[in-house]
Write a protein that holds these residues in place. Sequence first.
Motif, PDB file in Angstrom:
ATOM      1  N   LEU A 146       0.802  -1.212   0.000  1.00 31.26           N
ATOM      2  CA  LEU A 146       0.000   0.000   0.000  1.00 31.26           C
ATOM      3  C   LEU A 146       0.841   1.271   0.000  1.00 31.26           C
ATOM      4  O   LEU A 146       0.358   2.326  -0.396  1.00 31.26           O
ATOM      5  N   GLY A 147       2.087   1.159   0.463  1.00 38.26           N
ATOM      6  CA  GLY A 147       2.924   2.356   0.536  1.00 38.26           C
ATOM      7  C   GLY A 147       4.256   2.055   1.181  1.00 38.26           C
ATOM      8  O   GLY A 147       4.739   0.915   1.164  1.00 38.26           O
ATOM      9  N   GLU A 148       4.822   3.099   1.773  1.00 41.74           N
ATOM     10  CA  GLU A 148       6.145   2.989   2.367  1.00 41.74           C
ATOM     11  C   GLU A 148       6.199   3.780   3.667  1.00 41.74           C
ATOM     12  O   GLU A 148       5.388   4.683   3.896  1.00 41.74           O
ATOM     13  N   VAL A 149       7.176   3.446   4.511  1.00 48.62           N
ATOM     14  CA  VAL A 149       7.454   4.200   5.729  1.00 48.62           C
ATOM     15  C   VAL A 149       8.455   5.290   5.385  1.00 48.62           C
ATOM     16  O   VAL A 149       9.540   5.010   4.866  1.00 48.62           O
ATOM     17  N   ILE A 150       8.093   6.551   5.646  1.00 47.67           N
ATOM     18  CA  ILE A 150       8.962   7.680   5.336  1.00 47.67           C
ATOM     19  C   ILE A 150       9.786   8.103   6.540  1.00 47.67           C
ATOM     20  O   ILE A 150      10.954   8.451   6.427  1.00 47.67           O
ATOM     21  N   SER A 151       9.167   8.078   7.702  1.00 48.67           N
ATOM     22  CA  SER A 151       9.872   8.406   8.941  1.00 48.67           C
ATOM     23  C   SER A 151       9.241   7.597  10.062  1.00 48.67           C
ATOM     24  O   SER A 151       8.356   6.770   9.835  1.00 48.67           O
ATOM     25  N   SER A 152       9.689   7.859  11.291  1.00 50.43           N
ATOM     26  CA  SER A 152       9.200   7.067  12.417  1.00 50.43           C
ATOM     27  C   SER A 152       7.703   7.212  12.645  1.00 50.43           C
ATOM     28  O   SER A 152       7.088   6.349  13.271  1.00 50.43           O
ATOM     29  N   ASP A 153       7.090   8.271  12.138  1.00 52.01           N
ATOM     30  CA  ASP A 153       5.645   8.446  12.339  1.00 52.01           C
ATOM     31  C   ASP A 153       4.924   8.895  11.064  1.00 52.01           C
ATOM     32  O   ASP A 153       3.845   9.466  11.138  1.00 52.01           O
ATOM     33  N   THR A 154       5.522   8.641   9.897  1.00 55.65           N
ATOM     34  CA  THR A 154       4.916   9.085   8.642  1.00 55.65           C
ATOM     35  C   THR A 154       4.804   7.938   7.650  1.00 55.65           C
ATOM     36  O   THR A 154       5.763   7.201   7.415  1.00 55.65           O
ATOM     37  N   LEU A 155       3.608   7.820   7.057  1.00 56.09           N
ATOM     38  CA  LEU A 155       3.350   6.823   6.027  1.00 56.09           C
ATOM     39  C   LEU A 155       3.110   7.497   4.684  1.00 56.09           C
ATOM     40  O   LEU A 155       2.468   8.552   4.613  1.00 56.09           O
ATOM     41  N   LYS A 156       3.616   6.885   3.649  1.00 54.50           N
ATOM     42  CA  LYS A 156       3.266   7.274   2.285  1.00 54.50           C
ATOM     43  C   LYS A 156       2.329   6.204   1.736  1.00 54.50           C
ATOM     44  O   LYS A 156       2.685   5.035   1.656  1.00 54.50           O
ATOM     45  N   LEU A 157       1.097   6.606   1.363  1.00 49.41           N
ATOM     46  CA  LEU A 157       0.108   5.683   0.818  1.00 49.41           C
ATOM     47  C   LEU A 157      -0.210   6.087  -0.616  1.00 49.41           C
ATOM     48  O   LEU A 157      -0.556   7.247  -0.878  1.00 49.41           O
ATOM     49  N   TYR A 158      -0.101   5.141  -1.549  1.00 54.34           N
ATOM     50  CA  TYR A 158      -0.329   5.438  -2.962  1.00 54.34           C
ATOM     51  C   TYR A 158      -1.824   5.425  -3.277  1.00 54.34           C
ATOM     52  O   TYR A 158      -2.570   4.555  -2.809  1.00 54.34           O
ATOM     53  N   ILE A 159      -2.254   6.370  -4.121  1.00 53.03           N
ATOM     54  CA  ILE A 159      -3.682   6.495  -4.413  1.00 53.03           C
ATOM     55  C   ILE A 159      -4.202   5.367  -5.298  1.00 53.03           C
ATOM     56  O   ILE A 159      -5.414   5.200  -5.432  1.00 53.03           O
ATOM     57  N   THR A 160      -3.308   4.602  -5.903  1.00 48.55           N
ATOM     58  CA  THR A 160      -3.740   3.434  -6.682  1.00 48.55           C
ATOM     59  C   THR A 160      -3.937   2.204  -5.800  1.00 48.55           C
ATOM     60  O   THR A 160      -4.417   1.177  -6.281  1.00 48.55           O
ATOM     61  N   GLU A 161      -3.578   2.303  -4.531  1.00 48.31           N
ATOM     62  CA  GLU A 161      -3.635   1.141  -3.648  1.00 48.31           C
ATOM     63  C   GLU A 161      -4.654   1.287  -2.533  1.00 48.31           C
ATOM     64  O   GLU A 161      -4.992   0.295  -1.878  1.00 48.31           O
ATOM     65  N   VAL A 162      -5.129   2.487  -2.260  1.00 47.95           N
ATOM     66  CA  VAL A 162      -6.065   2.709  -1.162  1.00 47.95           C
ATOM     67  C   VAL A 162      -7.282   3.469  -1.660  1.00 47.95           C
ATOM     68  O   VAL A 162      -7.232   4.166  -2.678  1.00 47.95           O
ATOM     69  N   THR A 163      -8.370   3.322  -0.941  1.00 46.43           N
ATOM     70  CA  THR A 163      -9.566   4.127  -1.165  1.00 46.43           C
ATOM     71  C   THR A 163      -9.897   4.838   0.137  1.00 46.43           C
ATOM     72  O   THR A 163      -9.565   4.364   1.226  1.00 46.43           O
ATOM     73  N   VAL A 164     -10.549   5.976   0.011  1.00 49.88           N
ATOM     74  CA  VAL A 164     -10.907   6.776   1.179  1.00 49.88           C
ATOM     75  C   VAL A 164     -12.387   7.091   1.089  1.00 49.88           C
ATOM     76  O   VAL A 164     -12.900   7.453   0.028  1.00 49.88           O
ATOM     77  N   LYS A 165     -13.068   6.942   2.191  1.00 49.53           N
ATOM     78  CA  LYS A 165     -14.505   7.207   2.208  1.00 49.53           C
ATOM     79  C   LYS A 165     -14.900   7.800   3.549  1.00 49.53           C
ATOM     80  O   LYS A 165     -14.161   7.727   4.532  1.00 49.53           O
ATOM     81  N   SER A 166     -16.077   8.383   3.548  1.00 50.84           N
ATOM     82  CA  SER A 166     -16.630   8.904   4.789  1.00 50.84           C
ATOM     83  C   SER A 166     -17.174   7.754   5.617  1.00 50.84           C
ATOM     84  O   SER A 166     -17.698   6.776   5.066  1.00 50.84           O
ATOM     85  N   PRO A 167     -17.074   7.823   6.954  1.00 48.89           N
ATOM     86  CA  PRO A 167     -17.609   6.739   7.798  1.00 48.89           C
ATOM     87  C   PRO A 167     -19.093   6.501   7.613  1.00 48.89           C
ATOM     88  O   PRO A 167     -19.589   5.404   7.898  1.00 48.89           O
ATOM     89  N   ILE A 168     -19.832   7.496   7.120  1.00 55.37           N
ATOM     90  CA  ILE A 168     -21.283   7.327   6.970  1.00 55.37           C
ATOM     91  C   ILE A 168     -21.651   6.690   5.645  1.00 55.37           C
ATOM     92  O   ILE A 168     -22.806   6.348   5.419  1.00 55.37           O
ATOM     93  N   GLU A 169     -20.680   6.533   4.742  1.00 55.75           N
ATOM     94  CA  GLU A 169     -20.972   5.908   3.460  1.00 55.75           C
ATOM     95  C   GLU A 169     -21.251   4.429   3.636  1.00 55.75           C
ATOM     96  O   GLU A 169     -20.673   3.765   4.491  1.00 55.75           O
ATOM     97  N   ASP A 170     -22.127   3.900   2.797  1.00 57.27           N
ATOM     98  CA  ASP A 170     -22.433   2.475   2.800  1.00 57.27           C
ATOM     99  C   ASP A 170     -21.292   1.722   2.131  1.00 57.27           C
ATOM    100  O   ASP A 170     -21.053   1.854   0.943  1.00 57.27           O
TER     101      ASP A 170
END
Length: 400
Positions: A220-244
């Motif tokens: 899904l991505g890579e670790v950039i620093s001790s507290d930072t993630l890089k997530l690629y938009i071709t590998e993840v989806t984002v939605k609102s919690p209220i979406e079905d």
Amino acid sequence: MDDSDTQAEVFIELRKRLQSGRLVLSSGFAEDPSEVDISTGSSYVRIKGAKSCCNIDLPKGVSITPPSCREMQRVSGDGLHIRLQLQNDNDMEVLPTLIESLKAQKSYLFACQSCRETILMERVFHRVLPLPNGNWNALVDDWCCHPDPFANRKLLPRKDDCLLGDTFVLVNWGTGPNEALILEPKTADTDVSKENGGKDLMQKPNKNVRVICKCCRAMLGEVISSDTLKLYITEVTVKSPIEDSENTNLLNRSLFVENVIACRIVEVSSSQSTFRFSVQGHDGKAYILLWLLNADTLLVSSKTSVSGSAFTPSEDISYNEHKSYCASNVVKVLYLPCVTSNHRDIVDAWEKDIGVHSLPLPVTTCQELLLLLSASTGSLPPSMRTMNTFQVAFMKLASN
């Protein structure tokens, strides 16, 4: 040429801005102009040949001018070419990608696109900020008369920040690894402890540490620093919690990749007036040179792509003797694979050109994209498959 690389029997390319297009009928559909009968309506084209017939459904506001369907030309290897005139009152809106849709002060869930598993629980970003252009370091060198003050410094998100790259987002992990994610080094010399969820790697971040979905093992991505993630938009989806969750993000993998990359290059070209892209793997290697030609095309093809995602025929209930096809909004691109040593001079020239925009993606996604482009090229009439040294392809564009 095998069956997987044969052209479509019916192929229509329409340019909405130019209000013109072309229809190609292979010899498998009709061999002689006298065998072809074309009729048009407000939102359809009906084509009858000696061996087959079909209906083409056009978007609302798009129609073919009937008199333009009369002149036909035979092209060796292709079949019959017919120039068309188009009437277009349809204003298409491209659906925004993840980069354009994320907003501050809104709640989101991050999920793995491949298996739909939620990987980051509800997050509310206080700030959503764009990262500088990928060539910003070179621009600083050109415009500043003093040493680059940003040299060797990373731009990282603070807590509750989200930074937007061209093909990825940077998020602050904060409290540590989520149970749905695994940190996995690219080399075997570092052991990931399952008991601590990879916290050892968070303490000693490594640019080679990948973020893996625990459920399906997709990167899904890579670790950039001790507290930072890089997530690629071709590998993840984002939605609102209220979406079905049952009604969102149900696109198959190939169509999702096709849509996201097509929409993203349109967004970047519109905002930065750049039309040439270098698709690079997360290993830094260039895999595909991509040149955007236009984004106002409607395409109809009777050949299903290798993924089954685009240009797929659907049976017309009203006319059982006909096959029915729908026009799809697409982008037309030129591309050149970089996986071989062929055309090394072009690849080297593009790598040195500051006007070429880099699009970093996981290596496996670069390979998926190359397969999609190759499948599109194989479905085109032979005379339309290449342009100079580049190959021609169409990518389906998600739109309203």
